[in-house]
Design an enzyme around this catalytic site. Structure first.
Site, PDB file in Angstrom:
ATOM      1  N   SER A 130       0.847  -1.198   0.000  1.00 26.10           N
ATOM      2  CA  SER A 130       0.000   0.000   0.000  1.00 26.10           C
ATOM      3  C   SER A 130       0.887   1.255   0.000  1.00 26.10           C
ATOM      4  O   SER A 130       1.630   1.471  -0.949  1.00 26.10           O
ATOM      5  CB  SER A 130      -0.962  -0.045   1.187  1.00 26.10           C
ATOM      6  OG  SER A 130      -2.000   0.888   1.053  1.00 26.10           O
ATOM      7  N   HIS A 165      -4.048  -1.909  -4.288  1.00 24.77           N
ATOM      8  CA  HIS A 165      -5.441  -2.334  -4.062  1.00 24.77           C
ATOM      9  C   HIS A 165      -6.292  -2.186  -5.323  1.00 24.77           C
ATOM     10  O   HIS A 165      -7.465  -1.810  -5.261  1.00 24.77           O
ATOM     11  CB  HIS A 165      -6.065  -1.522  -2.930  1.00 24.77           C
ATOM     12  CG  HIS A 165      -5.233  -1.459  -1.691  1.00 24.77           C
ATOM     13  ND1 HIS A 165      -4.846  -2.589  -0.993  1.00 24.77           N
ATOM     14  CD2 HIS A 165      -4.698  -0.388  -1.024  1.00 24.77           C
ATOM     15  CE1 HIS A 165      -4.122  -2.220   0.059  1.00 24.77           C
ATOM     16  NE2 HIS A 165      -4.008  -0.906   0.057  1.00 24.77           N
TER      17      HIS A 165
END
Length: 240
Positions: A130, A165
């Site tokens: 992330s 993501h």
């Protein structure tokens, strides 16, 4: 004649914080420069969340194939010289998720951005999930400011941009494609959850996946004013 160290970084769509099987963490450790690497977890993007650091310790302190540690910056333990010595001694620097914008600001305040550049040039494997993946590129797709948007002042170790993501958070795919199509972000890499991507000197050299459908995508502007994505071959992990 001295051989220059290999410069490598990895973008992760998982690891100890999201997966129970340890496959992506095994993959990362196997790509370190030593058989039993020193692995430092840097939880800056989460504000050094204690639970996140404990999750890393629980996952890595039971392993016999590495020497784990955690680097806090909000309650810093080292002076400048000791911080440099510590980071340059690591074989893997593993950066956690959270706010990409806050991560970069805190690193620059403490000079960690420059130390990681030096470590990278010396052969330390840099990896992260992330925000820990976003920070490596020139720019990234982020929710650091609330709504999904773009950030253009990453470390620049990886040419182009990164979007994490890609398959799991609503709006990620169309929003990232729109920013690449509009030129707000350069062409880059979109990472599904479950994927690991290794880059050597900025060039993709390996892509793996721990789930059947997860992929790494190359996203580039197309001739019609939009953005095209191309799925990259990914080797399945944990199959034999």
């Amino acid at each position: 004649m001295t051989t220059a160290p290999v410069r490598r970084l990895a973008l992760l769509g998982g690891g100890f914080s999201t997966d129970d099987d340890g496959l992506l963490d095994d993959w990362v450790l196997a790509r370190a420069r030593t058989p039993r690497p020193k692995v430092c977890f840097v939880p800056t993007a989460s504000g050094d969340a204690p639970a996140y650091a404990e999750q890393f310790r629980a996952a890595f302190h039971v392993r016999t194939d590495c020497e784990p540690s955690v680097l806090p910056l909000f309650q810093r333990e080292f002076d400048d010289a000791a911080l440099r010595t510590f980071l340059l001694a690591q074989d893997v620097v593993y950066v956690g998720g959270g706010s990409t914008a806050n991560l970069l600001a805190v690193w620059r305040t403490h000079g960690v951005d420059q130390l990681l550049r030096e470590a990278y040039d010396r052969g330390t494997l840099l990896c992260g999930i992330s925000a820990g993946a976003n920070c490596r590129a020139e720019g990234s797709h982020t929710d650091s400011f609330g709504p999904l948007t773009y950030l253009t002042d990453g470390l620049g170790l990886l040419p182009g941009s990164v979007c994490p993501h890609y398959d799991s958070e609503p709006g990620r795919r169309p929003s990232y494609r729109a920013t690449v199509a509009g030129g707000q972000l350069p062409a880059g890499w979109a990472v599904d959850d479950g994927v690991g991507a290794l880059f050597t000197d900025g060039v993709l050299t390996e892509a793996v996946t721990r789930t059947r459908d997860a992929r790494l995508y190359r996203v580039e502007p197309d001739a019609l004013g939009g953005a095209a994505e191309r799925a990259m071959p990914c080797r399945p992990l944990g199959q034999g």
